[in-house]
Design an enzyme around this catalytic site. Sequence first.
Site, PDB file in Angstrom:
ATOM      1  N   GLU A   1     -38.408 -63.025  31.557  1.00  0.00           N
ATOM      2  CA  GLU A   1     -38.485 -64.128  32.512  1.00  0.00           C
ATOM      3  C   GLU A   1     -39.887 -64.699  32.679  1.00  0.00           C
ATOM      4  OE1 GLU A   1     -36.704 -62.823  36.186  1.00  0.00           O
ATOM      5  OE2 GLU A   1     -34.716 -62.627  35.319  1.00  0.00           O
TER       6      GLU A   1
ATOM      7  N   GLU B   1     -29.187 -59.594  31.896  1.00  0.00           N
ATOM      8  CA  GLU B   1     -29.065 -59.157  33.293  1.00  0.00           C
ATOM      9  C   GLU B   1     -28.030 -60.025  33.985  1.00  0.00           C
ATOM     10  OE1 GLU B   1     -32.678 -59.055  35.669  1.00  0.00           O
ATOM     11  OE2 GLU B   1     -33.810 -58.210  33.991  1.00  0.00           O
TER      12      GLU B   1
HETATM   13  C1  FCB Z   1     -34.634 -60.246  37.822  1.00  0.00           C
HETATM   14  C2  FCB Z   1     -35.578 -59.182  37.319  1.00  0.00           C
HETATM   15  C3  FCB Z   1     -35.112 -57.769  37.584  1.00  0.00           C
HETATM   16  C4  FCB Z   1     -34.497 -57.643  38.943  1.00  0.00           C
HETATM   17  C5  FCB Z   1     -33.455 -58.703  39.165  1.00  0.00           C
HETATM   18  C6  FCB Z   1     -32.734 -58.608  40.467  1.00  0.00           C
HETATM   19  O1  FCB Z   1     -35.308 -61.464  38.001  1.00  0.00           O
HETATM   20  O2  FCB Z   1     -35.774 -59.328  35.942  1.00  0.00           O
HETATM   21  O3  FCB Z   1     -36.190 -56.906  37.374  1.00  0.00           O
HETATM   22  O4  FCB Z   1     -35.472 -57.674  39.909  1.00  0.00           O
HETATM   23  O5  FCB Z   1     -34.034 -59.973  39.052  1.00  0.00           O
END
Ligand code: FCB
Length: 476
Positions: free
Chosen positions: A210, A390
């Site tokens: 990110e 994620e």
């Molecule tokens: C993302 C992050 C991860 C976690 C989630 C909830 O942005 O990559 O580490 O904090 O959010």
Amino acid sequence: MPRLFPDGFLWGTAVSSFQAEMGRGEPASASDWWAWVHDAVNISGGRVSGEFPEDGPGFWELYPGDLRLAKEELGNNAVRLSIDWARIFPASTEAVEVDVKNDGSGSISGIVVDEEAMRELEGLADVAAVRRYREILSEARRLRLKVMLTLFHWPLPAWLHDAVACRDDVANAGRKGWLDEATLVEFAKYAAYAGRRFGDLVDLWATVNETRIASEYAYLRGEFPPGLRDFDLFMTAYRNLSAAHGFGYEQLKRWAPSPGGGGTKVGVVAVLQYYEPENPDDPRDVAAAEFNEYIWNEWSLNAVTRGDYDMDLDGVAGPGERLPHLAKGCDFIGVNHYLRQRVRHGESRLGEHLKGGDCSDIGWEIHPQGLRLVLDWVWRRYRLPVYVTENGVADASNSKRVRYLLGYLGELHRAISEDGVPVHGYFHWTLMDSYEWNRGFGTRFGLYRVDAATKERVPTRAVPVYREICSSNSLP
Ligand code: FCB
């Protein structure tokens, strides 16, 4: 009719080093984040929670049990992990000489790490940390979990970033982290070394997690180290973090062997939110939503994949903004996706972000269709293989997680089967509750709760549901 996923689809959970490692006798992380969350001014000012990562789930020691849960209880065949740069190089690598080329405009265009430099890096690396990371990765492989490993999931070594000094006086601070192009050179050394030392145990590499959140929260929102709010500094960090992917990619391709043959696979992880205009018939709302999509979802991927650095944000990479030599390659795009953001026009081009709707504990709007839409978008635009790296929900009462999981996975299935998006895996965020950065432990994304005192992992109701999906490679 069960909805089948493609053969060989990766089902996993994602965990990050800083968030999960500490809690059981491990050495502290010599990182900017560590210093940041312990800083008294940050704590009294409410910038951070006042909770500490050393009270975390203790993955550093308890990883064998956690990986076993992933494999045996969740039926996973993959795991996404990260390593902490500051553990591997707790002291500076700046004295290690490498060949740095400039592109004539004063920017770094190439970094060559040779065998001699590699020998010196070997001498500087922390032997115990490297050994432990090899044990963790080896255990994952022994359990036949494919490993995706992220190099930069946010902490920088403190010798590269004095976040507190930058917070107080960035102009005169000595160590400026991603504001300084020199950090790219150190990142290349770290990537080369990690590739060489861990490559035999890693199936998929992710360079940077990110680029957008890492720069936005640090330099625009004032929440992550160094807690500033300055648009120019944000753009500088966003640029350097995007360029870091290319330099990391190049080093991993050179130094990391691929365990299964077939070439080392290296991608970037982007957070893609779904931006929707509040009123689709109001061109001002549409323009604001489109600008959000451009700056947050698209800008850095254009930089990574094409070398387009649209620094004036006019929507095109003009002369001087086209730096194709920085786009050194990208084998896949990792998509982190959590929420829909509804946008109304306002004073700035970004407009206003509306609150409300069906939300998680931290106000992130649950909207499963958004996942399909961002997957379609990223595939149409970049034509690269995709992994969902994620996706998950902050849900302390555990009342939403099952619905969230089933809703988002249904949309993922549609993106693959109806829209033809080549998604090769899904990693749920996260295996067990961990340290949610400046928010601390109250924000619970885990499939397993963690008892703070005993560190016991307690399954949530989503565990049997996810197990059924992973082990049957299908949705009911
Ligand atoms: C993302 C992050 C991860 C976690 C989630 C909830 O942005 O990559 O580490 O904090 O959010």
